[in-house]
Design an enzyme around this catalytic site. Structure first.
Site, PDB file in Angstrom:
ATOM      1  N   THR A  18      65.885  12.777  52.896  1.00  0.00           N
ATOM      2  CA  THR A  18      65.669  11.941  54.081  1.00  0.00           C
ATOM      3  C   THR A  18      65.984  12.729  55.351  1.00  0.00           C
ATOM      4  OG1 THR A  18      66.464  10.082  52.736  1.00  0.00           O
ATOM      5  CG2 THR A  18      66.168   9.671  55.065  1.00  0.00           C
ATOM      6  N   ARG A  22      70.560  18.737  51.297  1.00  0.00           N
ATOM      7  CA  ARG A  22      72.003  18.489  51.108  1.00  0.00           C
ATOM      8  C   ARG A  22      72.387  18.768  49.672  1.00  0.00           C
ATOM      9  NH1 ARG A  22      73.026  13.092  54.749  1.00  0.00           N
ATOM     10  NH2 ARG A  22      71.839  13.992  56.443  1.00  0.00           N
ATOM     11  N   SER A 113      75.799  15.529  57.656  1.00  0.00           N
ATOM     12  CA  SER A 113      75.956  14.263  58.361  1.00  0.00           C
ATOM     13  C   SER A 113      77.182  13.469  57.920  1.00  0.00           C
ATOM     14  CB  SER A 113      74.678  13.457  58.201  1.00  0.00           C
ATOM     15  OG  SER A 113      74.724  12.327  59.006  1.00  0.00           O
ATOM     16  N   HIS A 114      76.955  12.288  57.359  1.00  0.00           N
ATOM     17  CA  HIS A 114      78.059  11.384  57.010  1.00  0.00           C
ATOM     18  C   HIS A 114      78.674  11.715  55.651  1.00  0.00           C
ATOM     19  CE1 HIS A 114      74.269  10.049  55.465  1.00  0.00           C
ATOM     20  NE2 HIS A 114      74.900   9.398  54.520  1.00  0.00           N
ATOM     21  N   LYS A 126      69.426  21.119  58.327  1.00  0.00           N
ATOM     22  CA  LYS A 126      68.278  20.350  58.818  1.00  0.00           C
ATOM     23  C   LYS A 126      67.465  21.251  59.750  1.00  0.00           C
ATOM     24  CE  LYS A 126      71.020  16.751  60.555  1.00  0.00           C
ATOM     25  NZ  LYS A 126      71.269  15.370  60.997  1.00  0.00           N
ATOM     26  N   ASP A 277      79.582   9.611  63.292  1.00  0.00           N
ATOM     27  CA  ASP A 277      79.623  10.277  61.985  1.00  0.00           C
ATOM     28  C   ASP A 277      79.795  11.786  62.124  1.00  0.00           C
ATOM     29  OD1 ASP A 277      77.069  10.902  62.909  1.00  0.00           O
ATOM     30  OD2 ASP A 277      76.194  10.874  60.908  1.00  0.00           O
ATOM     31  N   ASP A 281      75.232  11.569  65.168  1.00  0.00           N
ATOM     32  CA  ASP A 281      74.019  10.797  65.448  1.00  0.00           C
ATOM     33  C   ASP A 281      74.157   9.323  65.098  1.00  0.00           C
ATOM     34  OD1 ASP A 281      73.980  11.288  62.738  1.00  0.00           O
ATOM     35  OD2 ASP A 281      71.970  12.171  62.688  1.00  0.00           O
ATOM     36  N   ARG A 282      75.232   8.950  64.391  1.00  0.00           N
ATOM     37  CA  ARG A 282      75.403   7.533  64.048  1.00  0.00           C
ATOM     38  C   ARG A 282      76.433   6.872  64.945  1.00  0.00           C
ATOM     39  NH1 ARG A 282      74.974   6.497  57.630  1.00  0.00           N
ATOM     40  NH2 ARG A 282      73.219   7.898  57.233  1.00  0.00           N
ATOM     41  N   THR A 344      62.387   4.790  56.208  1.00  0.00           N
ATOM     42  CA  THR A 344      63.739   5.268  56.489  1.00  0.00           C
ATOM     43  C   THR A 344      63.716   6.750  56.860  1.00  0.00           C
ATOM     44  OG1 THR A 344      64.703   3.646  55.009  1.00  0.00           O
ATOM     45  CG2 THR A 344      65.999   5.629  55.405  1.00  0.00           C
ATOM     46  N   GLU A 364      69.239   0.519  60.196  1.00  0.00           N
ATOM     47  CA  GLU A 364      70.379  -0.293  59.762  1.00  0.00           C
ATOM     48  C   GLU A 364      71.587   0.557  59.390  1.00  0.00           C
ATOM     49  OE1 GLU A 364      71.478   0.029  56.455  1.00  0.00           O
ATOM     50  OE2 GLU A 364      69.885   1.524  56.219  1.00  0.00           O
ATOM     51  N   SER A 365      71.364   1.854  59.157  1.00  0.00           N
ATOM     52  CA  SER A 365      72.428   2.750  58.732  1.00  0.00           C
ATOM     53  C   SER A 365      73.231   3.277  59.915  1.00  0.00           C
ATOM     54  CB  SER A 365      71.818   3.916  57.958  1.00  0.00           C
ATOM     55  OG  SER A 365      70.822   4.547  58.757  1.00  0.00           O
ATOM     56  N   LYS A 376      68.705  10.233  66.431  1.00  0.00           N
ATOM     57  CA  LYS A 376      69.579   9.133  66.748  1.00  0.00           C
ATOM     58  C   LYS A 376      70.802   9.696  67.472  1.00  0.00           C
ATOM     59  CE  LYS A 376      71.103   8.773  61.912  1.00  0.00           C
ATOM     60  NZ  LYS A 376      70.184   9.465  61.006  1.00  0.00           N
ATOM     61  N   ARG A 496      70.250   1.495  47.014  1.00  0.00           N
ATOM     62  CA  ARG A 496      70.589   0.695  48.187  1.00  0.00           C
ATOM     63  C   ARG A 496      69.841  -0.635  48.081  1.00  0.00           C
ATOM     64  NH1 ARG A 496      73.331   4.433  50.970  1.00  0.00           N
ATOM     65  NH2 ARG A 496      72.405   6.433  51.582  1.00  0.00           N
TER      66      ARG A 496
HETATM   67  C1  VG1 Z   1      70.410   7.622  55.024  1.00  0.00           C
HETATM   68  C2  VG1 Z   1      70.111   6.379  55.842  1.00  0.00           C
HETATM   69  C3  VG1 Z   1      68.958   6.651  56.789  1.00  0.00           C
HETATM   70  C4  VG1 Z   1      69.276   7.862  57.663  1.00  0.00           C
HETATM   71  C5  VG1 Z   1      69.630   9.059  56.787  1.00  0.00           C
HETATM   72  C6  VG1 Z   1      70.086  10.252  57.608  1.00  0.00           C
HETATM   73  O1  VG1 Z   1      69.307   7.945  54.215  1.00  0.00           O
HETATM   74  O2  VG1 Z   1      69.816   5.284  55.004  1.00  0.00           O
HETATM   75  O3  VG1 Z   1      68.721   5.497  57.560  1.00  0.00           O
HETATM   76  O4  VG1 Z   1      68.185   8.190  58.480  1.00  0.00           O
HETATM   77  O5  VG1 Z   1      70.692   8.707  55.901  1.00  0.00           O
HETATM   78  O6  VG1 Z   1      71.168   9.911  58.404  1.00  0.00           O
HETATM   79  P1  VG1 Z   1      69.215   7.559  52.651  1.00  0.00           P
HETATM   80  O7  VG1 Z   1      67.938   8.160  52.163  1.00  0.00           O
HETATM   81  O8  VG1 Z   1      70.445   8.065  51.997  1.00  0.00           O
HETATM   82  O9  VG1 Z   1      69.196   6.054  52.611  1.00  0.00           O
HETATM   83  V1  VG1 Z   1      72.289  11.103  58.921  1.00  0.00           V
HETATM   84  O10 VG1 Z   1      73.325  10.415  59.933  1.00  0.00           O
HETATM   85  O11 VG1 Z   1      72.351  11.926  57.621  1.00  0.00           O
HETATM   86  O12 VG1 Z   1      71.434  12.309  59.771  1.00  0.00           O
HETATM   87 CO    CO Z   2      74.365  11.867  60.888  1.00  0.00          CO
END
Ligand code: VG1
Ligand code: CO
Length: 541
Positions: A18, A22, A113-114, A126, A277, A281-282, A344, A364-365, A376, A496
């Site tokens: 996504t 990772r 990310s998170h 990325k 995060d 971005d979150r 997504t 929503e995340s 974001k 999910r």
């Molecule tokens: C998750 C979230 C998605 C978001 C992605 C990257 O993806 O659901 O909404 O864009 O993380 O966010 P997934 O495929 O695990 O549902 V981040 O803050 O990693 O850049």
């Molecule tokens: Co992030």
């Protein structure tokens, strides 16, 4: 100094998900793994020779070493310039802004990310394109294709420059330009918001707590909220980026940022709370006594956008990812503007933003942003809230009560089942998919299904089609259930389950109680317990 050509076996697991590639940190650290992927990026973008890139990361373990490898590889393949954040730090939104501001050809963000960091945590890479946004699927597919056959990479045998020192240094024929990671981003924020109103807000005793979760937003939040806007020292907590995020999980939700939520739920808690995060971005938004779901936050900001100077003329349109609640749709309808529903992942908003079809986007995340850049943006979302609260002179609680009274409330929750067996997860999705054609008209857990489908997206700008983006089941009365598998995990599969229902009268109930029938329908339809072996979700947001 010379260019080395290193041979290796191709890797077969470098498909970006996504949001980038990772893996476990140790997986990334195995010999040749990271360089092989970077060389595949060069191949996927048609070579890096003569190009200017932006480079930074969220400060997690292995970021600095990885930045050195990227620099030596960019130099070896003939890049002209790499603009890199001091100490290899750049939040994802700051990187997006820099790419745009400097007219760079693209950028690399070193972040998972998170996901947790550290030697036993996760690492990620990325790639963003020239508009500042995540690479579209055409490019990530090309990168993946290259990775499957490539067996050689080029790297300079000289060390990369010291990234703690600002300024320009040559590396072969390339220039490494180390910049302050915060300055350009902070200047952009000052252009968008009414900083005088925000200074007055804090001068008037408004209390805020921003939890940077030991991740990259600490320096940004300190500079903007404390140094520039006058929030008292200590308003920003956990502000120093640490390689292992203080052993925390840098995901701003009520589970992983529980101490912050507890503080805001106290009678004498701060007026406003927020968290971001790993890569900034979150965002999570809280007021005293209230947690605002990301879907509601997006809808409320859209409804109040004209209180913010940058959006005073109104929004061109809005967009949300498919699993995000329909609260935004109700606002868009009221405003008479387009509301787009995308798969997504932020990459799907890029074309709409570039074409001027949408101004605000969200997921929503906990992702919210606008056309000011192409990612974001956590700190931006916090500034939006502060600006609206300052302009309207209301509390978060009062603003949301008013919002729900006007538009109704989309009760919303996401249940995650993490690290389940991949084969079992795929079988669960296949079983559900097979039921979709016959569900309409049936009653499940007392709810009547109106229609059901698998989401596919036709991009209105470039005509590309993206299929298999989640299974959707709609019920009478506006309730909806969505199932999809995560594309960011590094162990097994994560299921999910997204639930929502619309209420126009009962506005202050517990979401889990309001959603009980939808939750029951999810369990019945997907056979979650027998198929996953789990009796409860790992994370409820
Ligand atoms: C998750 C979230 C998605 C978001 C992605 C990257 O993806 O659901 O909404 O864009 O993380 O966010 P997934 O495929 O695990 O549902 V981040 O803050 O990693 O850049
Ligand atoms: Co992030």
């Amino acid at each position: 100094m010379s260019i080395q050509s290193i041979s290796h076996q191709p890797f077969d697991d470098q498909k970006p998900g996504t949001s980038g590639l990772r893996k476990k940190t140790a997986h990334f650290q195995q010999p040749h793994y990271l360089p092989a992927f970077i060389q595949s990026i060069w191949a996927g973008i048609g070579g890096v020779a003569g190009k200017t890139l932006v480079l930074g990361g969220d400060g997690r373990f292995f970021c600095k070493e990885a930045a050195g490898i990227v620099l030596r590889m960019a130099a070896a393949s003939g890049a002209a310039r790499v603009i890199v954040g001091q100490n290899a730090l750049l939040s994802t939104p700051a990187a997006s802004h820099l790419i745009r501001k400097r007219g760079a050809d693209g950028g690399i963000v070193l972040s998972a990310s998170h996901n947790p960091g550290g030697p036993n945590g996760d690492f990620g890479v990325k790639y963003n394109v020239a508009n500042g946004g995540p690479a579209p699927e055409s490019i990530t597919d090309a990168i993946f294709a290259a990775s499957q056959t490539q067996s050689e990479y080029l790297i300079f045998d000289a060390a990369a420059p010291d990234l703690s020192i600002l300024g320009e240094t040559p590396l072969g024929g390339m220039v490494v330009e180390v910049i302050d990671p915060v300055a350009d981003y902070a200047a952009l924020m000052e252009q968008l918001f009414d900083f005088n109103a925000l200074r007055a807000l804090f001068a008037g005793g408004f209390r805020m707590r921003f939890d940077a979760m030991h991740a990259v937003t600490g320096p940004y939040a300190k500079t903007i909220f404390e140094d520039t806007l006058g929030a008292p020292t200590g308003s920003v907590i956990n502000a120093t980026p640490l390689p292992d995020f203080g052993q925390g999980h840098p995901d701003p939700n009520p589970i992983w940022a529980k101490p912050l939520v507890d503080e805001l739920m106290a009678d004498d808690g701060p007026d406003f709370g927020a968290a971001s995060d790993g890569d900034g971005d979150r965002n999570m938004i809280l007021g005293r006594g209230i947690y605002v779901t990301p879907s509601d936050s997006l809808a409320a900001l859209a409804a109040n956008a004209t209180y913010i100077p940058a959006y005073a003329d109104g929004l061109k349109g809005v967009a949300r990812s498919m699993p995000t609640s329909a609260a935004l749709d109700r606002v868009a309808e009221h405003l008479g503007i387009e509301c787009h529903e995308t798969p997504t992942g932020w990459k799907f908003f890029g074309n709409l933003l570039d074409a001027g079809r949408t101004t605000f986007c969200g997921e929503e995340s906990a992702g919210t942003s606008s056309d000011h850049l192409r990612e974001k943006d956590g700190v931006w979302a916090v500034l939006c809230w502060l600006n609206v609260l300052a302009a309207r002179g209301v509390s978060v609680q009062a603003l949301m009560q008013d919002h729900w009274a006007r538009f109704g409330r989309n009760y919303y929750s996401r249940h995650d089942y993490e690290g389940i067996d991949s084969a079992a997860a795929n079988a669960l999705m296949d079983h559900l998919r097979a039921q979709l054609p016959t569900l309409a008209g049936q009653s499940v857990a007392g709810l009547c299904v109106t229609h059901a489908d698998e989401f596919a997206y036709d991009d209105p700008i470039d005509g590309s089609r993206t299929e298999r983006q989640g299974l959707r089941i709609y019920f009478e009365g506006g309730a909806r259930l969505v199932f999809r598998l995560s594309g960011t995990g590094t162990v097994g599969a994560t299921l999910r389950v997204y639930m929502e229902c619309l209420e126009t009268r009962t506005l202050n109930a517990d979401p889990q109680e309001m959603l009980a029938p939808v939750i029951k329908a999810a369990e019945e339809l997907a056979e979650i317990v027998p198929r996953t072996g789990r009796t409860a979700p790992d994370v409820i947001t």
